[in-house]
Motif scaffolding. Sequence first.
Motif, PDB file in Angstrom:
ATOM      1  N   ALA A 173       0.957  48.905 -83.425  1.00 31.94           N
ATOM      2  CA  ALA A 173      -0.425  48.864 -84.196  1.00 31.94           C
ATOM      3  C   ALA A 173      -0.827  47.346 -84.813  1.00 31.94           C
ATOM      4  N   TYR A 174       0.596  46.598 -84.993  1.00 31.94           N
ATOM      5  CA  TYR A 174       0.345  45.165 -85.688  1.00 31.94           C
ATOM      6  C   TYR A 174       1.071  44.028 -84.830  1.00 31.94           C
ATOM      7  N   GLY A 175       1.668  44.298 -83.423  1.00 32.55           N
ATOM      8  CA  GLY A 175       2.567  43.402 -82.733  1.00 32.55           C
ATOM      9  C   GLY A 175       1.367  42.256 -82.673  1.00 32.55           C
ATOM     10  N   ARG A 176       0.282  42.223 -82.355  1.00 31.11           N
ATOM     11  CA  ARG A 176      -0.693  41.405 -81.853  1.00 31.11           C
ATOM     12  C   ARG A 176      -1.519  40.653 -82.997  1.00 31.11           C
ATOM     13  N   THR A 177      -1.114  41.043 -84.199  1.00 33.24           N
ATOM     14  CA  THR A 177      -1.600  40.394 -85.422  1.00 33.24           C
ATOM     15  C   THR A 177      -0.738  38.948 -85.690  1.00 33.24           C
ATOM     16  N   PRO A 178      -1.632  38.374 -86.517  1.00 32.78           N
ATOM     17  CA  PRO A 178      -1.262  36.655 -86.788  1.00 32.78           C
ATOM     18  C   PRO A 178      -0.015  36.827 -87.676  1.00 32.78           C
ATOM     19  N   PHE A 179       0.300  37.641 -88.539  1.00 31.19           N
ATOM     20  CA  PHE A 179       1.431  37.180 -89.255  1.00 31.19           C
ATOM     21  C   PHE A 179       2.773  38.317 -89.082  1.00 31.19           C
ATOM     22  N   PHE A 180       2.293  39.120 -87.969  1.00 25.93           N
ATOM     23  CA  PHE A 180       3.674  40.177 -87.411  1.00 25.93           C
ATOM     24  C   PHE A 180       4.959  39.530 -87.178  1.00 25.93           C
ATOM     25  N   GLU A 181       4.879  38.438 -86.238  1.00 26.84           N
ATOM     26  CA  GLU A 181       5.969  37.920 -85.907  1.00 26.84           C
ATOM     27  C   GLU A 181       7.006  37.182 -87.048  1.00 26.84           C
ATOM     28  N   HIS A 182       6.316  36.667 -87.948  1.00 25.63           N
ATOM     29  CA  HIS A 182       6.647  35.987 -89.185  1.00 25.63           C
ATOM     30  C   HIS A 182       7.528  36.964 -90.178  1.00 25.63           C
ATOM     31  N   TYR A 183       6.749  38.220 -90.488  1.00 23.03           N
ATOM     32  CA  TYR A 183       7.634  38.845 -91.494  1.00 23.03           C
ATOM     33  C   TYR A 183       8.236  40.350 -91.028  1.00 23.03           C
ATOM     34  N   TYR A 184       7.724  40.666 -89.773  1.00 25.50           N
ATOM     35  CA  TYR A 184       8.366  42.141 -89.336  1.00 25.50           C
ATOM     36  C   TYR A 184       9.803  41.936 -89.114  1.00 25.50           C
ATOM     37  N   PRO A 185      10.366  40.647 -88.592  1.00 28.12           N
ATOM     38  CA  PRO A 185      11.912  40.501 -88.392  1.00 28.12           C
ATOM     39  C   PRO A 185      12.502  40.865 -89.813  1.00 28.12           C
ATOM     40  N   LEU A 186      11.720  40.745 -90.996  1.00 30.20           N
ATOM     41  CA  LEU A 186      12.632  40.909 -92.288  1.00 30.20           C
ATOM     42  C   LEU A 186      12.636  42.383 -92.722  1.00 30.20           C
ATOM     43  N   LEU A 187      11.714  43.150 -92.076  1.00 31.71           N
ATOM     44  CA  LEU A 187      11.377  44.514 -92.525  1.00 31.71           C
ATOM     45  C   LEU A 187      12.424  45.483 -91.502  1.00 31.71           C
ATOM     46  N   SER A 188      12.195  45.008 -90.126  1.00 33.84           N
ATOM     47  CA  SER A 188      12.590  46.370 -89.250  1.00 33.84           C
ATOM     48  C   SER A 188      14.070  46.549 -89.261  1.00 33.84           C
ATOM     49  N   PRO A 189      14.881  45.465 -89.664  1.00 35.07           N
ATOM     50  CA  PRO A 189      16.329  46.059 -89.825  1.00 35.07           C
ATOM     51  C   PRO A 189      16.618  47.146 -90.837  1.00 35.07           C
ATOM     52  N   LEU A 190      15.788  46.996 -91.687  1.00 34.53           N
ATOM     53  CA  LEU A 190      16.011  47.922 -92.786  1.00 34.53           C
ATOM     54  C   LEU A 190      15.247  49.855 -92.159  1.00 34.53           C
ATOM     55  N   ILE A 191      14.329  49.560 -91.096  1.00 35.34           N
ATOM     56  CA  ILE A 191      13.940  50.869 -90.604  1.00 35.34           C
ATOM     57  C   ILE A 191      14.662  50.803 -89.266  1.00 35.34           C
ATOM     58  N   SER A 192      15.878  51.375 -89.423  1.00 46.88           N
ATOM     59  CA  SER A 192      16.787  51.548 -88.149  1.00 46.88           C
ATOM     60  C   SER A 192      17.625  52.582 -88.500  1.00 46.88           C
ATOM     61  N   GLU A 193      18.618  52.861 -87.534  1.00 44.48           N
ATOM     62  CA  GLU A 193      19.421  54.105 -87.595  1.00 44.48           C
ATOM     63  C   GLU A 193      20.636  53.819 -88.619  1.00 44.48           C
ATOM     64  N   ASN A 194      20.525  52.776 -89.271  1.00 43.88           N
ATOM     65  CA  ASN A 194      21.591  52.325 -90.535  1.00 43.88           C
ATOM     66  C   ASN A 194      21.032  53.359 -91.678  1.00 43.88           C
ATOM     67  N   ALA A 195      19.551  53.551 -91.469  1.00 42.04           N
ATOM     68  CA  ALA A 195      18.991  54.313 -92.640  1.00 42.04           C
ATOM     69  C   ALA A 195      19.365  55.664 -92.836  1.00 42.04           C
ATOM     70  N   VAL A 196      19.924  56.329 -91.679  1.00 45.03           N
ATOM     71  CA  VAL A 196      20.082  57.537 -91.620  1.00 45.03           C
ATOM     72  C   VAL A 196      21.658  57.966 -92.481  1.00 45.03           C
ATOM     73  N   GLY A 197      21.301  58.695 -93.331  1.00 43.06           N
ATOM     74  CA  GLY A 197      22.492  59.207 -94.271  1.00 43.06           C
ATOM     75  C   GLY A 197      22.468  58.697 -95.694  1.00 43.06           C
ATOM     76  N   ARG A 198      21.633  57.476 -95.770  1.00 43.41           N
ATOM     77  CA  ARG A 198      21.344  56.680 -97.058  1.00 43.41           C
ATOM     78  C   ARG A 198      20.411  57.623 -98.007  1.00 43.41           C
ATOM     79  N   HIS A 199      20.575  57.230 -99.187  1.00 46.53           N
ATOM     80  CA  HIS A 199      19.624  57.882-100.009  1.00 46.53           C
ATOM     81  C   HIS A 199      18.255  57.289 -99.791  1.00 46.53           C
ATOM     82  N   LEU A 200      17.124  58.147 -99.718  1.00 47.26           N
ATOM     83  CA  LEU A 200      15.694  57.895 -99.438  1.00 47.26           C
ATOM     84  C   LEU A 200      15.341  56.631-100.460  1.00 47.26           C
ATOM     85  N   LEU A 201      15.683  56.853-101.803  1.00 46.79           N
ATOM     86  CA  LEU A 201      15.403  56.010-102.655  1.00 46.79           C
ATOM     87  C   LEU A 201      15.938  54.392-102.606  1.00 46.79           C
TER      88      LEU A 201
END
Length: 196
Positions: free
Chosen positions: A85-113
């Motif tokens: 959805a956003y890969g070609r947007t102007p600011f994706f490459e600057h800020y997605y790397p800060l968010l993507s590690p949080l949305i990973s398999e490491n999130a499984v088993g964590r509390h949603l909150l």
Amino acid sequence: MIPRYLAPITWYRELAHSDLGVYDLESPVTKRDKYVRRATILDTRGEVTMTIPVEHAPTGTPLDRLVISGHGNWHRIHRLTIEAAYGRTPFFEHYYPLLSPLISENAVGRHLLDLILDLDATIRHILGLTTPVTAKASPLLNNDNAGLSTAHYQQLTNNYWRARPYPLPLPDNLSILDLLFNIGPDEALNYLLRDY
């Protein structure tokens, strides 16, 4: 305010207009409250809703006790959906790397909150949203903006270019990601502070 997964524009607008954000972390969550773990983004075909699966819990389980499930490889699907959805947007490459590690398999088993609050702290930092947040009947939450150093943040924000004109106002149910990736943190914060 009940914290939400990649919360919508209206949620951040309310926070931006507040002197203090009071997060309700102990509210019981029912099957009707799936909005807490859902985010809506916009791709070329329209709105797409992404939902984080949680382990089975009795109705009325407080938000701070819900555990993220690995069902359906959701983290991979969410990342691919966001990238498409956003890969070609102007600011994706600057800020997605800060968010993507949080949305990973490491999130499984964590509390949603915990995941929601980590994403929220990162997004507030990127936006420069300085409204202090506290938990209902709890001490002040960590406001160090996800531990990003000022130098690192300066480096990220100095390396972007101005976006093309972007149609505003947007549907308020869209995730804050839409503003962040399309118009950047400065304009996104200005948008949140405007009265629509």
